[in-house]
Motif scaffolding. Sequence first.
Motif, short mmCIF file in Angstrom:
data_model
loop_
_atom_site.label_atom_id
_atom_site.label_comp_id
_atom_site.label_asym_id
_atom_site.label_seq_id
_atom_site.Cartn_x
_atom_site.Cartn_y
_atom_site.Cartn_z
N ALA A 257 35.19 48.05 37.20
CA ALA A 257 36.09 49.04 37.80
C ALA A 257 36.74 49.86 36.69
O ALA A 257 36.95 51.08 36.85
N PRO B 38 36.07 42.79 30.34
CA PRO B 38 35.07 41.97 29.64
C PRO B 38 33.67 42.09 30.24
O PRO B 38 32.70 41.63 29.65
N LYS B 39 33.57 42.76 31.41
CA LYS B 39 32.25 42.90 32.04
C LYS B 39 31.37 43.84 31.22
O LYS B 39 31.84 44.88 30.76
N TYR C 107 44.85 40.66 34.79
CA TYR C 107 44.47 39.25 34.86
C TYR C 107 45.74 38.40 34.96
O TYR C 107 46.56 38.40 34.03
N VAL C 108 45.88 37.68 36.05
CA VAL C 108 47.03 36.79 36.27
C VAL C 108 48.34 37.53 35.93
O VAL C 108 49.14 37.07 35.10
N ASP C 109 48.50 38.67 36.56
CA ASP C 109 49.69 39.51 36.40
C ASP C 109 49.94 39.97 34.97
O ASP C 109 51.07 40.33 34.61
N PHE D 284 44.01 42.94 44.14
CA PHE D 284 44.84 43.05 45.34
C PHE D 284 45.18 44.51 45.60
O PHE D 284 45.02 45.35 44.72
C1 LIG Z 1 40.77 35.83 35.53
C2 LIG Z 1 41.15 36.88 36.53
C3 LIG Z 1 42.47 37.05 36.89
C4 LIG Z 1 42.85 38.02 37.83
N1 LIG Z 1 44.15 38.17 38.18
C5 LIG Z 1 44.51 39.09 39.10
C6 LIG Z 1 45.87 39.24 39.49
O1 LIG Z 1 46.78 38.57 39.00
N2 LIG Z 1 46.17 40.16 40.44
C7 LIG Z 1 45.20 40.94 41.01
O2 LIG Z 1 45.52 41.76 41.88
N3 LIG Z 1 43.89 40.85 40.64
C8 LIG Z 1 43.53 39.94 39.69
N4 LIG Z 1 42.22 39.83 39.31
C9 LIG Z 1 41.24 40.77 39.84
C10 LIG Z 1 40.91 41.89 38.84
O3 LIG Z 1 42.08 42.55 38.41
C11 LIG Z 1 40.01 42.91 39.54
O4 LIG Z 1 38.82 42.25 39.91
C12 LIG Z 1 39.68 44.13 38.70
O5 LIG Z 1 39.22 45.16 39.55
C13 LIG Z 1 38.62 43.84 37.65
O6 LIG Z 1 38.43 45.02 36.90
P1 LIG Z 1 37.13 45.23 35.99
O7 LIG Z 1 35.95 45.36 36.94
O8 LIG Z 1 37.40 46.48 35.25
O9 LIG Z 1 37.00 44.03 35.09
C14 LIG Z 1 41.84 38.85 38.40
C15 LIG Z 1 40.50 38.68 38.01
C16 LIG Z 1 40.16 37.71 37.11
C17 LIG Z 1 38.69 37.54 36.72
#
Ligand SMILES: Cc1cc2nc3c(=O)[nH]c(=O)nc-3n(C[C@H](O)[C@H](O)[C@H](O)COP(=O)(O)O)c2cc1C
Length: 244
Positions: free
Chosen positions: A16, A10-11, A63-65, A99
């Motif tokens: 990433a 959504p960014k 997001y949240v597994d 993580f």
């Molecule tokens: C609402 C939300 C929920 C997330 N849940 C998890 C999760 O369950 N496990 C995890 O390892 N990271 C979790 N993350 C971290 C994202 O997966 C991580 O920041 C990812 O690199 C974001 O990718 P993007 O930059 O493409 O949006 C969560 C992030 C957000 C904002």
Amino acid sequence: MKTVFINGSPKKKISASSYLSAMQRLFVKGEKVTKQLRNKNDYESIFEELKDADAIVLSLPLYVDGLPSHVLAFLEEAEMFFRENDLHPNLYCIANNGFIEGRQNEPLMQVLENFCFRAGINWRGGIGIGGGVMLNVTRFVFLVQTAVYIIMLIITGFQTGNYFHEGVISAFLQNVGVLLFFNAGVIFFFIRMGIAINRRGKDFGKHYTRILIPSFIFIPFANLFFLIYSLFKGGLFRGWLAKK
Ligand SMILES: Cc1cc2nc3c(=O)[nH]c(=O)nc-3n(C[C@H](O)[C@H](O)[C@H](O)COP(=O)(O)O)c2cc1C
């Protein structure tokens, strides 16, 4: 052969998912189109590109597994779209999480596999990547390092008359090597998934990797990063000070 890369973060910028999808793009041949999936307004232009797509690479965060809700909403529409138009492209996935364990993307992969089954399209596997945030940071570290070393070369050039100082260049190359090593697991699987896509929909299977940093180093750095990030975003004490 046409491949549509869908970036499901959504960014607006510098996600990433976009970094990883751009890297995967390097190893895919033929016509390539990249689309952003952030909300309903993006559906129409994505479906337009999907009409004649042979392969789809969906790059998204965990997001949240599970899958982000706006991607789930899109998949509901996409299921109808594929069935009504009798389309059967090959779907590959790049899932990244914050993580360090890339394996945490397993449930997300299963959801996508089930989606493909329902939509009548071909699930071809994907890559689950741990430490997505930190991998994304490596591209900025690279840019900053490059700028610093160029300045150092100019300064030593002024002082000594030699603008290609061996010591500075070798230090720069060593640092680039370290950054490449952090990304090595990801690059290895991107090359392999690229080969599978280029072979017109060969099955890739599910693979998991991560930023190549030992966990005992990753964890304190990740904690520090999010502490500083949170301070800049005003989030650390927001809960304490906000009006209830
Ligand atoms: C609402 C939300 C929920 C997330 N849940 C998890 C999760 O369950 N496990 C995890 O390892 N990271 C979790 N993350 C971290 C994202 O997966 C991580 O920041 C990812 O690199 C974001 O990718 P993007 O930059 O493409 O949006 C969560 C992030 C957000 C904002």
